[in-house]
Design a protein around this motif. Structure first.
Motif, mmCIF file in Angstrom:
data_model
loop_
_atom_site.group_PDB
_atom_site.id
_atom_site.type_symbol
_atom_site.label_atom_id
_atom_site.label_comp_id
_atom_site.label_asym_id
_atom_site.label_seq_id
_atom_site.Cartn_x
_atom_site.Cartn_y
_atom_site.Cartn_z
ATOM 1 N N ALA A 111 68.767 -44.963 0.681
ATOM 2 C CA ALA A 111 67.847 -44.919 1.812
ATOM 3 C C ALA A 111 67.124 -46.244 1.998
ATOM 4 N N ILE A 169 69.493 -43.212 6.485
ATOM 5 C CA ILE A 169 68.057 -43.430 6.680
ATOM 6 C C ILE A 169 67.756 -44.915 6.864
ATOM 7 N N GLY A 197 67.178 -43.206 12.019
ATOM 8 C CA GLY A 197 66.832 -43.148 10.613
ATOM 9 C C GLY A 197 65.843 -42.041 10.295
ATOM 10 N N LEU A 198 64.866 -41.835 11.165
ATOM 11 C CA LEU A 198 63.875 -40.790 10.936
ATOM 12 C C LEU A 198 64.502 -39.398 11.001
ATOM 13 N N ALA A 200 67.458 -38.709 10.239
ATOM 14 C CA ALA A 200 68.362 -38.528 9.094
ATOM 15 C C ALA A 200 67.613 -38.061 7.851
ATOM 16 N N ILE A 201 66.290 -38.199 7.844
ATOM 17 C CA ILE A 201 65.508 -37.811 6.662
ATOM 18 C C ILE A 201 65.598 -36.309 6.382
#
Length: 251
Positions: A111, A169, A197-198, A200-201
């Protein structure tokens, strides 16, 4: 009407033929590049210079090739044995705990963009798998080969799953940038790499929870597999004894 020149496509024919004949992939791709270069009229010296330039721009390939002999030398001088011995000296070390810790560290590192921090060749095979096997052997004694293979497969799966869900991420990851470019090319605005990316958290957290749950149940699976292998060994031994007694009685 201008005639279509199909000569630049000759490299594709070389690739198809080479892979069909099961030649070395590196040689096939190199030959396809040379054929394509000659077909479009590139000078031989310029073509070789292009090969060298592209190779120098991808120096990570050379770094990857250097990893393999280094790991082979370390294994030759007892890297796996030292890993097993070290794990055996740790009280409370179990296969599930070792794999769980590695999974968490690997996903968090991915990450942050540290994808090459570990991997199958440089970490899983020489270190993680022997440590996991050593922890199981310390608990259950000598392990059947089927159990060793199962533990090695789970060690490899930990690395693959952690990287797969963790790397999305990192907003500078190639796949994230590719998705961002694809959305913009198709007229979908307002989506930035940070948004990808957010989002994908939650997926990475879900993968973490699910896999840690699977690893928590892995110890019971190891015990079951050991019992099954021991039962098969006893049955095979009893069958051999019966066959031997039958032959002796016939004589």
């Amino acid at each position: 009407m201008n005639e279509i020149n199909f000569l630049p496509l000759s490299g594709i024919a070389v690739i198809v033929l080479g892979f069909a004949m099961r030649f070395n992939p590196l040689l096939v791709v190199t030959a396809a590049g040379l054929v394509t270069g000659f077909a479009v009229g590139i000078d031989f010296i310029a073509l070789i210079a292009t090969f060298g330039e592209k190779f120098m721009n991808s120096r990570q390939l050379a770094s990857f090739l250097l990893i393999l002999p280094v790991i082979a030398i370390l294994e030759r001088y007892g890297l796996q044995q030292r890993a097993k011995t070290w794990v055996a000296s740790i009280k409370g070390a179990t296969t599930s705990r070792i794999l769980s810790i590695y999974f968490v560290v690997r996903e968090c590192a991915a990450a942050l963009g540290l994808i090459n921090l570990a991997g199958q060749a440089q970490t899983v095979r020489p270190l993680l798998a022997p440590m996991a096997v050593g922890a199981a052997a310390n608990q259950y004694g000598d392990l059947p080969q089927a159990v060793k293979d199962m533990i090695g497969a789970h060690a490899a799966a930990c690395d693959n799953i952690a990287v797969f869900f963790g790397e999305d991420i990192f907003i500078a990851f190639g796949a994230v940038l590719l998705m961002d470019a694809f959305l913009k090319e198709n007229g979908i605005a307002g989506i930035e790499p940070l948004h990808i990316g957010l989002w994908a958290i939650p997926t990475a957290i879900a993968a973490l929870v699910v896999h840690l749950f699977r690893l928590a149940r892995f110890e019971a699976k190891i015990r079951t597999e050991i019992a099954r292998c021991q039962q098969q060994t006893k049955q095979a031994s009893a069958t051999d004894d019966s066959t031997t007694m039958f032959k002796e009685g016939s004589l």
